[in-house]
Design a protein around this motif. Structure first.
Motif, short mmCIF file in Angstrom:
data_model
loop_
_atom_site.label_atom_id
_atom_site.label_comp_id
_atom_site.label_asym_id
_atom_site.label_seq_id
_atom_site.Cartn_x
_atom_site.Cartn_y
_atom_site.Cartn_z
N PHE A 260 0.72 -1.06 -0.16
CA PHE A 260 -0.01 0.05 0.03
C PHE A 260 0.86 1.31 -0.05
N ALA A 261 0.41 2.32 -0.71
CA ALA A 261 1.24 3.61 -0.85
C ALA A 261 0.23 4.72 -1.33
N HIS B 230 2.38 6.76 -16.10
CA HIS B 230 2.46 5.41 -15.46
C HIS B 230 4.30 5.45 -14.75
N ALA B 231 5.11 6.10 -15.61
CA ALA B 231 6.39 6.03 -15.40
C ALA B 231 6.44 6.77 -13.90
N ALA B 232 5.88 7.94 -13.80
CA ALA B 232 6.07 8.75 -12.72
C ALA B 232 5.57 8.08 -11.59
N ARG B 233 4.40 7.54 -11.55
CA ARG B 233 3.54 6.67 -10.70
C ARG B 233 4.64 5.46 -10.08
N ALA B 234 5.22 4.77 -11.05
CA ALA B 234 6.12 3.76 -10.72
C ALA B 234 7.17 4.02 -10.05
N ALA B 235 7.77 5.14 -10.59
CA ALA B 235 9.01 5.83 -9.60
C ALA B 235 8.42 6.05 -8.03
N HIS B 236 7.39 6.85 -8.02
CA HIS B 236 6.98 7.10 -6.81
C HIS B 236 6.66 6.02 -6.06
N TYR B 237 6.24 4.97 -6.46
CA TYR B 237 5.64 3.75 -5.66
C TYR B 237 7.01 3.00 -5.35
N LEU B 238 8.02 2.93 -6.03
CA LEU B 238 9.29 2.37 -5.74
C LEU B 238 10.02 3.03 -4.78
N GLN B 239 9.91 4.24 -4.49
CA GLN B 239 10.48 4.88 -3.55
C GLN B 239 9.97 4.64 -2.13
N ILE B 240 8.52 4.70 -2.21
CA ILE B 240 8.05 3.88 -1.09
C ILE B 240 7.93 2.31 -0.58
N ASN B 241 7.90 1.58 -1.79
CA ASN B 241 7.88 0.23 -1.73
C ASN B 241 8.96 -0.44 -2.42
N PRO B 242 10.21 -0.17 -2.39
CA PRO B 242 11.17 -0.74 -3.18
C PRO B 242 11.14 -2.00 -3.54
N LYS B 243 11.08 -2.90 -2.30
CA LYS B 243 10.74 -4.35 -3.21
C LYS B 243 10.01 -4.60 -4.28
N ALA B 244 9.08 -3.71 -4.28
CA ALA B 244 8.08 -3.88 -5.60
C ALA B 244 8.68 -4.01 -7.00
N LYS B 245 9.96 -3.46 -6.98
CA LYS B 245 11.02 -3.88 -8.21
C LYS B 245 10.83 -4.99 -8.57
N LEU B 246 10.94 -6.04 -7.92
CA LEU B 246 11.07 -7.28 -8.20
C LEU B 246 9.78 -7.83 -9.46
N TYR B 247 8.71 -6.98 -9.24
CA TYR B 247 7.61 -7.59 -10.17
C TYR B 247 7.01 -6.59 -10.80
N LEU B 248 7.57 -5.32 -10.71
CA LEU B 248 6.71 -4.19 -11.33
C LEU B 248 6.76 -4.32 -12.89
#
Length: 159
Positions: free
Chosen positions: A44-45, A107-125
């Motif tokens: 969640f973020a 989408h790219a800005a959202r993904a970058a923002h989300y990864l700052q908060i939930n970095p482990k999501a990089k595995l499946y983004l």
């Protein structure tokens, strides 16, 4: 009988807004086949606009349930190690799920923002079955601790 819901004040608004900014997972409640309820844990973020989002797989039962019935609820807050779990603060959000296309302009800005908060999501983004879902909050219920119940609007949450 006395109404247990208190008048919403600035302290309740601040506490609820803090949940939205600091919680990194939530319990998601959906209705699956034949209206059977199901609860699952999701990452969640806050999104770029502050609305709650999650990155979920199309393969999951809760994603299929949200696509069939976007109405859902989220529970934020975990009890601490000590004390009665029912006295610890928590925030319930009633919402409508909105799936965000991977080819959207933000989408790219959202993904970058989300990864700052939930970095482990990089595995499946990058997996093709994962997509962002925004939860448009329609109302909220804050249990700020024993005897501290409030009903909140999206405006109370700063949305």
């Amino acid at each position: 009988m006395v109404n247990p819901i208190r008048e919403t004040d600035d302290a309740a608004r601040t506490q609820a807004q803090s949940f939205l900014q600091t919680c990194r997972h939530a319990a998601l409640g959906v209705l699956i086949r034949d209206g059977q309820p199901m609860v699952t844990r999701i990452a969640f973020a806050p999104d770029l606009d502050g609305q709650p989002i999650s990155l979920i797989s199309d393969l999951s039962a809760h994603t299929q349930a949200l696509k069939a019935r976007p109405a859902c609820s989220l529970l934020l807050g975990e009890p601490e190690e000590r004390g009665d779990p029912l006295t610890h603060p928590r925030l319930s959000l009633m919402a409508q799920a909105e799936f965000l296309p991977r080819d959207s302009a933000d989408h790219a800005a959202r993904a970058a923002h989300y990864l700052q908060i939930n970095p482990k999501a990089k595995l499946y983004l990058g997996f093709s079955d994962f997509t962002f879902v925004r939860f448009r909050i329609t109302e909220a219920a804050l249990n700020g601790g024993f005897g501290k119940a409030y009903q909140l609007t999206p405006q109370d949450l700063g949305l």
